[in-house]
Design a protein around this motif. Structure first.
Motif, short mmCIF file in Angstrom:
data_model
loop_
_atom_site.label_atom_id
_atom_site.label_comp_id
_atom_site.label_asym_id
_atom_site.label_seq_id
_atom_site.Cartn_x
_atom_site.Cartn_y
_atom_site.Cartn_z
N ALA A 95 -50.21 -98.75 -55.64
CA ALA A 95 -50.56 -98.91 -54.22
C ALA A 95 -50.38 -97.59 -53.47
CB ALA A 95 -49.71 -100.01 -53.60
N PHE A 96 -49.28 -96.90 -53.76
CA PHE A 96 -49.01 -95.61 -53.10
C PHE A 96 -50.11 -94.61 -53.40
CE2 PHE A 96 -47.16 -91.37 -53.07
CZ PHE A 96 -46.47 -91.33 -51.88
N GLY A 97 -50.51 -94.52 -54.67
CA GLY A 97 -51.56 -93.58 -55.05
C GLY A 97 -52.89 -93.89 -54.38
N LEU A 98 -53.24 -95.17 -54.34
CA LEU A 98 -54.48 -95.56 -53.67
C LEU A 98 -54.43 -95.25 -52.18
CD1 LEU A 98 -55.25 -99.00 -55.39
CD2 LEU A 98 -56.57 -96.89 -55.60
N GLY A 99 -53.31 -95.60 -51.55
CA GLY A 99 -53.17 -95.35 -50.12
C GLY A 99 -53.18 -93.87 -49.78
N GLY A 127 -37.45 -89.28 -46.62
CA GLY A 127 -38.24 -90.21 -47.41
C GLY A 127 -37.42 -91.08 -48.34
N PHE A 128 -36.54 -90.47 -49.12
CA PHE A 128 -35.78 -91.24 -50.10
C PHE A 128 -34.91 -92.29 -49.43
CE2 PHE A 128 -31.94 -92.03 -52.54
CZ PHE A 128 -32.45 -92.43 -53.76
N VAL A 129 -34.12 -91.87 -48.44
CA VAL A 129 -33.21 -92.79 -47.75
C VAL A 129 -33.98 -93.88 -47.02
CG1 VAL A 129 -31.45 -92.98 -45.96
CG2 VAL A 129 -31.42 -91.04 -47.53
N SER A 130 -35.07 -93.51 -46.36
CA SER A 130 -35.84 -94.48 -45.59
C SER A 130 -36.45 -95.55 -46.50
CB SER A 130 -36.95 -93.78 -44.80
OG SER A 130 -36.40 -92.86 -43.88
N GLY A 144 -46.34 -103.49 -47.51
CA GLY A 144 -46.22 -102.77 -46.24
C GLY A 144 -45.48 -101.46 -46.42
N VAL A 145 -44.39 -101.48 -47.18
CA VAL A 145 -43.63 -100.26 -47.45
C VAL A 145 -44.47 -99.30 -48.29
CG1 VAL A 145 -41.56 -99.32 -48.53
CG2 VAL A 145 -41.44 -101.48 -47.30
N ASN A 146 -45.19 -99.84 -49.27
CA ASN A 146 -46.01 -98.99 -50.13
C ASN A 146 -47.01 -98.16 -49.32
OD1 ASN A 146 -44.74 -100.10 -52.37
ND2 ASN A 146 -46.37 -101.58 -52.75
N PHE A 147 -47.72 -98.83 -48.43
CA PHE A 147 -48.77 -98.13 -47.71
C PHE A 147 -48.23 -97.33 -46.53
CE2 PHE A 147 -51.26 -101.46 -49.89
CZ PHE A 147 -52.12 -100.62 -50.57
N ALA A 148 -47.14 -97.78 -45.92
CA ALA A 148 -46.51 -96.97 -44.88
C ALA A 148 -46.05 -95.64 -45.46
CB ALA A 148 -45.33 -97.72 -44.27
N ALA A 149 -45.48 -95.68 -46.65
CA ALA A 149 -45.05 -94.44 -47.30
C ALA A 149 -46.25 -93.59 -47.71
CB ALA A 149 -44.20 -94.77 -48.52
N ALA A 150 -47.30 -94.25 -48.21
CA ALA A 150 -48.49 -93.51 -48.65
C ALA A 150 -49.17 -92.79 -47.49
CB ALA A 150 -49.48 -94.47 -49.31
N PHE A 151 -49.19 -93.42 -46.33
CA PHE A 151 -49.86 -92.83 -45.18
C PHE A 151 -48.99 -91.78 -44.49
CE2 PHE A 151 -52.08 -97.19 -44.79
CZ PHE A 151 -52.97 -96.84 -45.79
N GLY A 153 -45.69 -88.71 -45.05
CA GLY A 153 -45.53 -87.54 -45.91
C GLY A 153 -44.47 -87.69 -46.97
N VAL A 154 -44.09 -88.93 -47.31
CA VAL A 154 -43.07 -89.14 -48.34
C VAL A 154 -43.54 -88.53 -49.67
CG1 VAL A 154 -41.82 -90.88 -49.67
CG2 VAL A 154 -42.25 -91.25 -47.26
N ARG A 155 -42.63 -87.83 -50.33
CA ARG A 155 -42.97 -87.25 -51.63
C ARG A 155 -43.01 -88.36 -52.69
NH1 ARG A 155 -39.20 -81.77 -51.77
NH2 ARG A 155 -40.18 -80.73 -49.97
N PRO A 156 -43.97 -88.27 -53.62
CA PRO A 156 -44.09 -89.32 -54.65
C PRO A 156 -42.80 -89.55 -55.43
CG PRO A 156 -46.03 -87.92 -54.64
CD PRO A 156 -45.06 -87.28 -53.70
N TRP A 157 -42.09 -88.49 -55.78
CA TRP A 157 -40.86 -88.66 -56.56
C TRP A 157 -39.80 -89.40 -55.75
CZ3 TRP A 157 -38.70 -89.32 -60.91
CH2 TRP A 157 -37.33 -89.15 -61.08
N SER A 158 -39.65 -89.06 -54.47
CA SER A 158 -38.68 -89.75 -53.61
C SER A 158 -39.04 -91.22 -53.47
CB SER A 158 -38.63 -89.08 -52.23
OG SER A 158 -38.19 -87.75 -52.32
N PHE A 159 -40.33 -91.49 -53.29
CA PHE A 159 -40.80 -92.87 -53.18
C PHE A 159 -40.51 -93.66 -54.45
CE2 PHE A 159 -44.20 -95.92 -54.06
CZ PHE A 159 -44.09 -96.76 -52.96
N THR A 160 -40.78 -93.05 -55.60
CA THR A 160 -40.58 -93.74 -56.88
C THR A 160 -39.11 -94.05 -57.13
OG1 THR A 160 -42.50 -92.58 -57.78
CG2 THR A 160 -41.00 -93.60 -59.36
N ALA A 161 -38.25 -93.04 -56.95
CA ALA A 161 -36.82 -93.22 -57.21
C ALA A 161 -36.21 -94.24 -56.24
CB ALA A 161 -36.10 -91.88 -57.09
N ALA A 162 -36.57 -94.16 -54.96
CA ALA A 162 -36.02 -95.08 -53.97
C ALA A 162 -36.48 -96.51 -54.23
CB ALA A 162 -36.43 -94.64 -52.56
N THR A 163 -37.71 -96.67 -54.66
CA THR A 163 -38.22 -98.00 -54.98
C THR A 163 -37.49 -98.59 -56.17
OG1 THR A 163 -40.44 -97.55 -54.10
CG2 THR A 163 -40.25 -99.30 -55.72
#
Length: 223
Positions: A95-99, A127-130, A144-151, A153-163
């Motif tokens: 979802a993050f990649g598509l968004g 990004g990571f903490v949020s 909602g979190v997936n696309f909010a992060a995608a839209f 400037g969250v870094r992909p690595w921070s998004f992945t680890a936090a998820t």
């Protein structure tokens, strides 16, 4: 092939998500994962195949708690929890990649508003903490979190680890419930149900509090 304009890419994203959701009319992830799944994907392929189906199910907006229960029912607690977390993280990344690739550029002008700009800045700078907090709080919509992060400037690595870290507590409760459902009097099942109920109550309390803050009029000072 010419590059699509931002609005065309956004329309493509909406179309893909709508098609994924409508695909649930033709297939049921929960039924596929629980009814003879290990016989269809035997041996070492069962786990990876389960994680992929799990991820596609989340992308199609299928309820993630149901998939978590299926993971516990099919694979037990340790392996089921690991596969559920992997499937959740993989689905979030899809979802993050598509968004990020299809929708972010078109929605950037909307982020100039004061509130949306503040949210975007928070997600970008922390990004990571949020993302970790949003994953840990019960009731926050997964996509909602997936696309909010995608839209943002969250870094992909921070998004992945936090998820991957943030979904563990809630996922564990549902996986344990699925793995121990055949023994409803067992302490593990009762504790998992108690945890699920507690998360639901907390979610309702958060929603109620946010609504109250939004509609409560300001106090009028006495003359």
């Amino acid at each position: 092939m010419p590059t699509l304009r931002p609005k065309a890419r956004l329309a493509l994203l909406i179309g893909l998500l709508a098609a994924a959701a409508c695909s649930l009319l033709a297939w049921n992830p929960e039924r596929l994962l629980t009814q003879g799944f290990t016989s269809m994907a035997p041996g070492t392929w069962a786990g990876p195949a389960f994680a992929v189906v799990f991820a596609l199910g989340t992308l199609a907006f299928f309820p993630k708690p149901v998939l978590n229960v299926a993971a516990g029912a099919v694979f037990g607690i340790p392996e089921g929890l690991a596969l559920a977390v992997i499937g959740t993280t993989l689905g979030a990344l899809l979802a993050f990649g598509l968004g990020r690739s299809l929708g972010r550029e078109a929605l950037q002008p909307l982020l100039r508003g004061k509130i949306l700009a503040a949210i975007d800045r928070r997600l970008t700078d922390q990004g990571f903490v949020s993302v970790l907090l949003l994953r840990a709080v019960p009731g926050v919509p997964f996509q909602g979190v997936n696309f909010a992060a995608a839209f943002s400037g969250v870094r992909p690595w921070s998004f992945t680890a936090a998820t991957a870290l943030g979904v563990v507590p809630g996922t564990a409760a549902y996986v344990i419930a699925g793995a121990t459902a055949s023994s409803p009097a067992s302490p593990a099942f009762l504790l998992s149900i108690a945890a699920i109920v507690a998360m639901m109550v907390l979610s309702l309390a958060i929603v109620r509090r946010s609504r109250r803050k939004g509609i409560t009029p300001k106090a009028v000072k006495p003359v």
